[in-house]
Design a protein around this motif. Structure first.
Motif, PDB file in Angstrom:
ATOM      1  N   GLY A  99       0.784  -1.168  -0.040  1.00 16.24           N
ATOM      2  CA  GLY A  99      -0.044  -0.114  -0.012  1.00 16.24           C
ATOM      3  C   GLY A  99       0.720   1.191  -0.021  1.00 16.24           C
ATOM      4  O   GLY A  99       0.380   2.298   0.384  1.00 16.24           O
ATOM      5  N   ASP A 100       2.042   1.296  -0.407  1.00 17.92           N
ATOM      6  CA  ASP A 100       3.068   2.349  -0.541  1.00 17.92           C
ATOM      7  C   ASP A 100       2.633   3.334  -1.562  1.00 17.92           C
ATOM      8  O   ASP A 100       2.170   2.998  -2.699  1.00 17.92           O
ATOM      9  CB  ASP A 100       4.288   1.793  -0.586  1.00 17.92           C
ATOM     10  CG  ASP A 100       5.144   1.413   0.427  1.00 17.92           C
ATOM     11  OD1 ASP A 100       4.557   1.214   1.502  1.00 17.92           O
ATOM     12  OD2 ASP A 100       6.046   0.561   0.161  1.00 17.92           O
ATOM     13  N   THR A 101       2.518   4.634  -0.996  1.00 17.98           N
ATOM     14  CA  THR A 101       1.768   5.552  -2.039  1.00 17.98           C
ATOM     15  C   THR A 101       3.110   6.303  -2.703  1.00 17.98           C
ATOM     16  O   THR A 101       2.798   7.178  -3.656  1.00 17.98           O
ATOM     17  CB  THR A 101       1.094   6.574  -1.243  1.00 17.98           C
ATOM     18  OG1 THR A 101       1.743   7.212  -0.254  1.00 17.98           O
ATOM     19  CG2 THR A 101      -0.363   5.795  -0.830  1.00 17.98           C
ATOM     20  N   GLU A 102       4.343   6.498  -2.287  1.00 16.22           N
ATOM     21  CA  GLU A 102       5.347   7.229  -2.674  1.00 16.22           C
ATOM     22  C   GLU A 102       6.579   6.230  -3.238  1.00 16.22           C
ATOM     23  O   GLU A 102       7.091   5.389  -2.155  1.00 16.22           O
ATOM     24  CB  GLU A 102       5.655   8.330  -1.944  1.00 16.22           C
ATOM     25  CG  GLU A 102       6.628   9.174  -2.518  1.00 16.22           C
ATOM     26  CD  GLU A 102       7.167  10.501  -1.672  1.00 16.22           C
ATOM     27  OE1 GLU A 102       8.030  11.211  -1.932  1.00 16.22           O
ATOM     28  OE2 GLU A 102       6.232  10.779  -0.617  1.00 16.22           O
ATOM     29  N   ARG A 103       7.188   6.531  -4.028  1.00 17.84           N
ATOM     30  CA  ARG A 103       8.580   5.830  -4.541  1.00 17.84           C
ATOM     31  C   ARG A 103       9.387   6.799  -5.455  1.00 17.84           C
ATOM     32  O   ARG A 103       8.919   7.223  -6.232  1.00 17.84           O
ATOM     33  CB  ARG A 103       8.304   4.555  -5.242  1.00 17.84           C
ATOM     34  CG  ARG A 103       9.773   3.834  -5.463  1.00 17.84           C
ATOM     35  CD  ARG A 103       9.621   2.302  -6.099  1.00 17.84           C
ATOM     36  NE  ARG A 103       8.894   1.383  -5.209  1.00 17.84           N
ATOM     37  CZ  ARG A 103       9.652   0.833  -4.018  1.00 17.84           C
ATOM     38  NH1 ARG A 103      10.796   1.027  -4.180  1.00 17.84           N
ATOM     39  NH2 ARG A 103       8.940   0.084  -3.333  1.00 17.84           N
ATOM     40  N   ARG A 104      10.709   7.039  -5.158  1.00 13.88           N
ATOM     41  CA  ARG A 104      11.324   8.074  -5.602  1.00 13.88           C
ATOM     42  C   ARG A 104      10.969   9.377  -5.907  1.00 13.88           C
ATOM     43  O   ARG A 104      11.005  10.067  -7.068  1.00 13.88           O
ATOM     44  CB  ARG A 104      11.958   7.144  -7.226  1.00 13.88           C
ATOM     45  CG  ARG A 104      12.444   6.046  -7.267  1.00 13.88           C
ATOM     46  CD  ARG A 104      12.512   5.295  -8.439  1.00 13.88           C
ATOM     47  NE  ARG A 104      13.318   3.827  -8.494  1.00 13.88           N
ATOM     48  CZ  ARG A 104      12.862   2.921  -9.417  1.00 13.88           C
ATOM     49  NH1 ARG A 104      12.439   3.115 -10.496  1.00 13.88           N
ATOM     50  NH2 ARG A 104      13.380   1.832  -9.163  1.00 13.88           N
ATOM     51  N   THR A 108       3.255   6.253  -6.427  1.00 15.79           N
ATOM     52  CA  THR A 108       3.453   4.885  -6.944  1.00 15.79           C
ATOM     53  C   THR A 108       2.774   4.653  -8.046  1.00 15.79           C
ATOM     54  O   THR A 108       1.544   5.160  -8.165  1.00 15.79           O
ATOM     55  CB  THR A 108       3.380   3.857  -5.783  1.00 15.79           C
ATOM     56  OG1 THR A 108       2.190   4.106  -5.151  1.00 15.79           O
ATOM     57  CG2 THR A 108       4.747   3.955  -4.807  1.00 15.79           C
ATOM     58  N   ALA A 109       3.037   3.731  -8.939  1.00 18.84           N
ATOM     59  CA  ALA A 109       2.345   3.402 -10.151  1.00 18.84           C
ATOM     60  C   ALA A 109       0.812   3.031  -9.993  1.00 18.84           C
ATOM     61  O   ALA A 109      -0.028   3.518 -10.582  1.00 18.84           O
ATOM     62  CB  ALA A 109       2.779   2.438 -10.855  1.00 18.84           C
TER      63      ALA A 109
END
Length: 336
Positions: A99-104, A108-109
């Motif tokens: 359920g992650d909402t942010e990456r880099r 998130t996709a």
């Protein structure tokens, strides 16, 4: 390759691998191509060109695997493309599962395109990874090796999810999970680069062992950053792992060591209510007080020393030895 920032600062590596990946993406239907390119950082959600790629450690290791066998970096491109595609396949699915909402530093996709499309895009990436290997001279053994590494990666991800539901997880179980979840693909990256140029088995095996220790160290550091990392550098929210009650290595070490801090941490993780900001801050303090931070930092250093020892057993070109050593050093010193 220079590691002043991260391995992806090497433009020559990126100029070799990125075109190969983009050619593979062009084989996809328009919808999956858009999502996959977004995940890889090549463009934004509307297709506008972007530069949000990852650190590039796995493709760098694959190229060095080919050079370790005395071949040119370009000969390792199929392996480098395959491991980068496989890595992003796992990230697409992992972000959905967690359920992650942010990456880099980007959404998130799955939050942009939806859960189903993100899962299917991940499936598309792993398919392309196998395609990348099929035309290489050592393609057969490389495909088999990647299949094994993907199977281990999935086992590690499954264990990671299972641990969230269990009150007790042993340190050995957690280390095995970290090995499967992260070290398998880093080990595979080193091996695949050598396999696609038909390197001798002793070299493949030695590079594989080096990559395994680097991978364990990578996960140890990743777990530290998941608790104490700067969100401005990591691109992940503060305390996300603790909020999700992840049984990461620092957490499990603190819990299994016992003592008041470990018992309090176990109680906090066991409460039914969601962990708010105050509880996350308290959990952070308890992990450190329980020895989780010190142990994890020390174990990461030990894994890198084991990786260096594996390199010293191999007859490598001096420049390759130095660059592999640099990557291992970067792993334990990174802040994102």
């Amino acid at each position: 390759m220079t590691l002043a920032g991260t391995p992806r600062t090497d433009r020559s590596q990126q100029s070799l691998v990125e075109p190969a990946i983009r050619e593979l993406l062009d084989r996809l239907d328009a919808g999956n191509r858009l999502i996959c390119g977004y995940q890889l950082g090549y463009w934004d959600a509307d297709g506008t060109p972007a530069t949000a790629q990852g650190k590039g450690i796995r493709p760098a290791l694959a190229l060095l695997g080919a050079r370790a066998a005395g071949e040119e970096a370009v000969d390792g491109v199929p392996a480098a493309a395959a491991v980068e595609l496989t890595h992003n396949f796992s990230l697409l699915h992992d972000d959905v599962l967690d359920g992650d909402t942010e990456r880099r530093h980007r959404p998130t996709a799955w939050t942009v395109f939806g859960v189903g499309p993100a899962i299917l895009a991940g499936d598309a990436l792993i398919g392309l990874a196998y395609e990348a290997l099929t035309d290489a001279p050592g393609g057969g053994p490389a495909v088999r090796r990647l299949a094994v590494d993907v199977r281990r990666l999935i086992a590690g991800q499954s264990a990671d999810l299972e641990f969230e539901k269990r009150a007790q997880v042993s340190l050995d179980e957690c280390l095995q999970m970290a090995g499967n979840k992260t070290a398998a693909l880093l080990s595979g990256a080193c091996a695949l680069g050598a396999l696609v140029v038909s390197a001798p088995a002793p070299l493949v095996d030695g590079l594989s062992r080096f990559g395994w220790h680097v991978g364990v160290a990578f996960q140890l550091v990743d777990d530290l950053l998941g608790i104490w990392g700067d969100p401005a550098r990591t691109g992940k929210p503060v305390g996300a792992d603790l909020r999700a009650r992840k049984k990461s290595l620092p957490v499990v070490r603190a819990m299994t060591l016992g003592g008041p801090a470990g018992r309090s941490l176990s109680d906090l993780y066991g409460q039914a209510a969601p962990l708010g900001d105050d509880e996350v801050a308290r959990a952070t303090e308890l992990v450190e007080a329980g020895g989780g931070r010190d142990w994890t930092e020390q174990r990461a250093r030990e894994e890198i020393e084991r990786a260096w020892a594996e390199l010293d057993q191999l007859a490598l070109p001096d420049e390759v030895h130095r660059e592999l050593t640099d990557i291992a050093s970067f792993i334990t010193g990174r802040d994102h």
